[in-house]
Design a protein around this motif. Structure first.
Motif, PDB file in Angstrom:
ATOM      1  N   GLN A  73      12.640   6.702  13.447  1.00  0.00           N
ATOM      2  CA  GLN A  73      12.213   8.095  13.273  1.00  0.00           C
ATOM      3  C   GLN A  73      10.716   8.231  13.521  1.00  0.00           C
ATOM      4  OE1 GLN A  73      13.547  10.328   9.741  1.00  0.00           O
ATOM      5  NE2 GLN A  73      14.980   8.671   9.388  1.00  0.00           N
ATOM      6  N   ALA A  74       9.928   7.265  12.969  1.00  0.00           N
ATOM      7  CA  ALA A  74       8.482   7.290  13.172  1.00  0.00           C
ATOM      8  C   ALA A  74       8.174   7.161  14.660  1.00  0.00           C
ATOM      9  CB  ALA A  74       7.822   6.162  12.388  1.00  0.00           C
ATOM     10  N   ASP A 108      -1.028   5.440   9.364  1.00  0.00           N
ATOM     11  CA  ASP A 108      -0.360   6.714   9.073  1.00  0.00           C
ATOM     12  C   ASP A 108       1.021   6.483   8.463  1.00  0.00           C
ATOM     13  OD1 ASP A 108      -2.566   7.921  10.126  1.00  0.00           O
ATOM     14  OD2 ASP A 108      -1.660   8.362  12.068  1.00  0.00           O
ATOM     15  N   GLU A 109       1.752   5.495   9.001  1.00  0.00           N
ATOM     16  CA  GLU A 109       3.091   5.215   8.483  1.00  0.00           C
ATOM     17  C   GLU A 109       3.007   4.672   7.054  1.00  0.00           C
ATOM     18  OE1 GLU A 109       5.395   2.564  10.914  1.00  0.00           O
ATOM     19  OE2 GLU A 109       7.163   2.727   9.619  1.00  0.00           O
ATOM     20  N   LEU A 111       0.864   5.286   4.873  1.00  0.00           N
ATOM     21  CA  LEU A 111       0.459   6.342   3.936  1.00  0.00           C
ATOM     22  C   LEU A 111       1.527   7.427   3.796  1.00  0.00           C
ATOM     23  CD1 LEU A 111      -3.333   6.695   4.861  1.00  0.00           C
ATOM     24  CD2 LEU A 111      -2.337   5.510   2.888  1.00  0.00           C
ATOM     25  N   ASP A 112       2.640   7.302   4.546  1.00  0.00           N
ATOM     26  CA  ASP A 112       3.731   8.265   4.457  1.00  0.00           C
ATOM     27  C   ASP A 112       4.502   8.030   3.153  1.00  0.00           C
ATOM     28  OD1 ASP A 112       6.182   9.579   4.613  1.00  0.00           O
ATOM     29  OD2 ASP A 112       6.471   9.149   6.737  1.00  0.00           O
ATOM     30  N   PRO A 113       4.566   9.057   2.281  1.00  0.00           N
ATOM     31  CA  PRO A 113       5.198   8.856   0.971  1.00  0.00           C
ATOM     32  C   PRO A 113       6.669   8.445   1.041  1.00  0.00           C
ATOM     33  CG  PRO A 113       4.595  11.173   1.324  1.00  0.00           C
ATOM     34  CD  PRO A 113       3.985  10.387   2.435  1.00  0.00           C
ATOM     35  N   ARG A 114       7.406   8.831   2.123  1.00  0.00           N
ATOM     36  CA  ARG A 114       8.808   8.396   2.223  1.00  0.00           C
ATOM     37  C   ARG A 114       8.904   6.879   2.355  1.00  0.00           C
ATOM     38  NH1 ARG A 114      11.240  10.775   7.350  1.00  0.00           N
ATOM     39  NH2 ARG A 114       9.197  10.044   8.052  1.00  0.00           N
ATOM     40  N   PHE A 115       7.842   6.289   2.892  1.00  0.00           N
ATOM     41  CA  PHE A 115       7.843   4.869   3.210  1.00  0.00           C
ATOM     42  C   PHE A 115       7.342   4.030   2.035  1.00  0.00           C
ATOM     43  CE2 PHE A 115       5.722   1.156   5.024  1.00  0.00           C
ATOM     44  CZ  PHE A 115       6.672   0.674   5.900  1.00  0.00           C
ATOM     45  N   GLU A 116       6.388   4.587   1.302  1.00  0.00           N
ATOM     46  CA  GLU A 116       5.619   3.820   0.314  1.00  0.00           C
ATOM     47  C   GLU A 116       6.460   3.128  -0.759  1.00  0.00           C
ATOM     48  OE1 GLU A 116       1.875   4.467  -0.684  1.00  0.00           O
ATOM     49  OE2 GLU A 116       2.104   2.988  -2.270  1.00  0.00           O
TER      50      GLU A 116
END
Lengths: 208, 208
Positions: A73-74, A108-109, A111-116
Motif C-alpha cells: 500500500q505504501a 515517513d513510513e 512515522l505512520d501511526p498505522r505502522f508504528e
C-alpha cells in the motif's frame, strides 16, 4: 481443490482478506503478539475462524502477509507521487541522492501511526522468539536490505563506492541507525537526520 | 534513619544484593519482564520481599541496577586484562584503533550468555513499554554512547574527525549496526565485523 471463485465471491474474499489484515495489525498493536489469537482476529474482522485457517497456517503467517500488504500500500501511495519502491532503489547515477530519497520515504513510513504499534509489537516479540524473529527478518527485512545491496553494487560498477567495500555491511551504516532510533527511541528521526547519515557513510568522518 | 550496618551485616547485605541481582537477571531472561515480580525475585534470591522493597522501589529499578552491576563486573574483568572501560574510551591518538578495541570488548560482552537473555528480554519490553524503554535508554544506554561522543570530540580537536561532524550522530554508524545485528539477529557479530564498521565509518564508502 478449491473451486475457482466467481467474481462476486472474489470481491467478497478480497474484502475479507483486507479486514483480516486490518484486524491482525490492530490487535497485535493493542495487546501484543502473544495475546493475539486467530480467534481474536476472526472476531474482530467479522469472519469465521475457518476462513482464516483456510488461507493461513498460523497467526505469524497472517501478520507477515498483513505487513507485506501494508508495504505494498505504501508503495502504491509512493507510486502515485511518482516513485515506486517496488522497483527497488532508484538509480539516477547520484548515489547520495538516491539513498536519501529512499530513506526519507522510510522515515515517513516509520512515522505512520498505522505502522508504528504493530511493527513495534512484532519486533519486540521477534527479539525473544527466535523462530518468529528469523521468519520476519528473512521474509520482510532482508529482502528490503537486498535492494540496498543491489544499489551499492551498481554504485561500485559506476566507481562511486570503493570496490573492496562489502555492500551488505555498508548498508547498515545508514539503515541500522534509523532502525535503532525508531525501535529503541534513542533519538528523533527526520529527513535531515537520514540525509546526514548518508553523507557521513559515503564520505566518512575523517578529513578527506 | 537506617542504622549504619556493622561489618558483618554489611557483608550479609552485599551477599543479598548480589543474590537479588542474579535472581532478577535470571528470571527476566527465563520468563520475560512482564511475568517477573518482586515476589519471584525474592523467592529465587532466598530473601524476604521486604528486603527488596527496602532498597528498591520497583522491579525496573532492581533490573537497572543489576545491569549496571553486570557492566561493572565486565569492567573489572577488562581492567585485569589492562583495559578499564569505566575510564571511558582509550585515547591513544589512534581513533580507529581505540574504537576497534572498545567495540571488540562490546562484542565479547554481547556474546556472554549471562548477558544475552536478560538484555534481550528487557530490550523487547522497552520497545513496547515506553516508560521502561526511556528509563533504560536514559540511565544505561545513553551514558555509554556519551563515552563515544567524548572520544569523537577529542578526535575533532586532534584533527582526526571533520569539525562539522555531529559526534552524537556519527557514533551511530558503528554502534547501531552492531546493536541491530545482535538484537534482531540480522547477521553474525565478530571482531572482524566491528573492525570493518569502524573503517567504513571513518573513511567512507566513496573512493577518496
Amino acid at each position: 481443490m478449491v473451486q475457482k471463485p466467481a467474481p462476486d465471491s472474489a470481491r467478497r474474499s478480497e474484502r475479507s482478506r483486507r479486514a483480516i489484515y486490518d484486524a491482525a495489525l490492530a490487535l497485535v498493536g493493542e495487546i501484543g503478539y502473544p495475546k493475539t489469537t486467530i480467534e481474536g482476529i476472526a472476531a474482530r474482522a467479522g469472519v469465521g475462524k475457518q476462513t482464516i485457517y483456510r488461507w493461513w497456517n498460523s497467526k505469524a503467517d497472517v501478520l507477515l502477509e498483513a505487513f507485506l500488504d501494508l508495504g505494498e500500500q505504501a508503495a502504491r501511495a509512493a507510486a502515485q507521487s511518482g516513485q515506486d519502491p517496488r522497483d527497488g532503489i532508484p538509480d539516477t547515477g547520484d548515489l547520495a541522492a538516491d539513498l536519501k530519497l529512499v530513506l526519507r520515504a522510510t522515515v515517513d513510513e516509520l512515522l505512520d501511526p498505522r505502522f508504528e504499534a504493530p511493527s513495534r509489537a512484532l519486533a519486540a516479540e521477534g527479539l525473544v522468539d527466535e523462530q518468529l524473529g528469523a521468519e520476519f527478518v528473512g521474509k520482510l527485512l532482508e529482502p528490503q536490505l537486498q535492494l540496498y545491496v543491489r544499489r551499492l553494487r551498481s554504485a561500485q560498477d559506476q566507481g562511486a563506492v570503493r570496490p573492496e567495500v562489502d555492500p551488505r555491511i555498508a548498508l547498515e551504516l545508514f539503515v541500522a541507525p534509523l532502525a535503532q532510533r525508531w525501535l529503541q527511541r534513542t533519538g528523533p528521526i527526520s529527513h535531515a537526520y537520514t540525509d546526514t547519515l548518508v553523507d557521513y557513510a559515503l564520505y566518512g568522518l575523517a578529513p578527506r
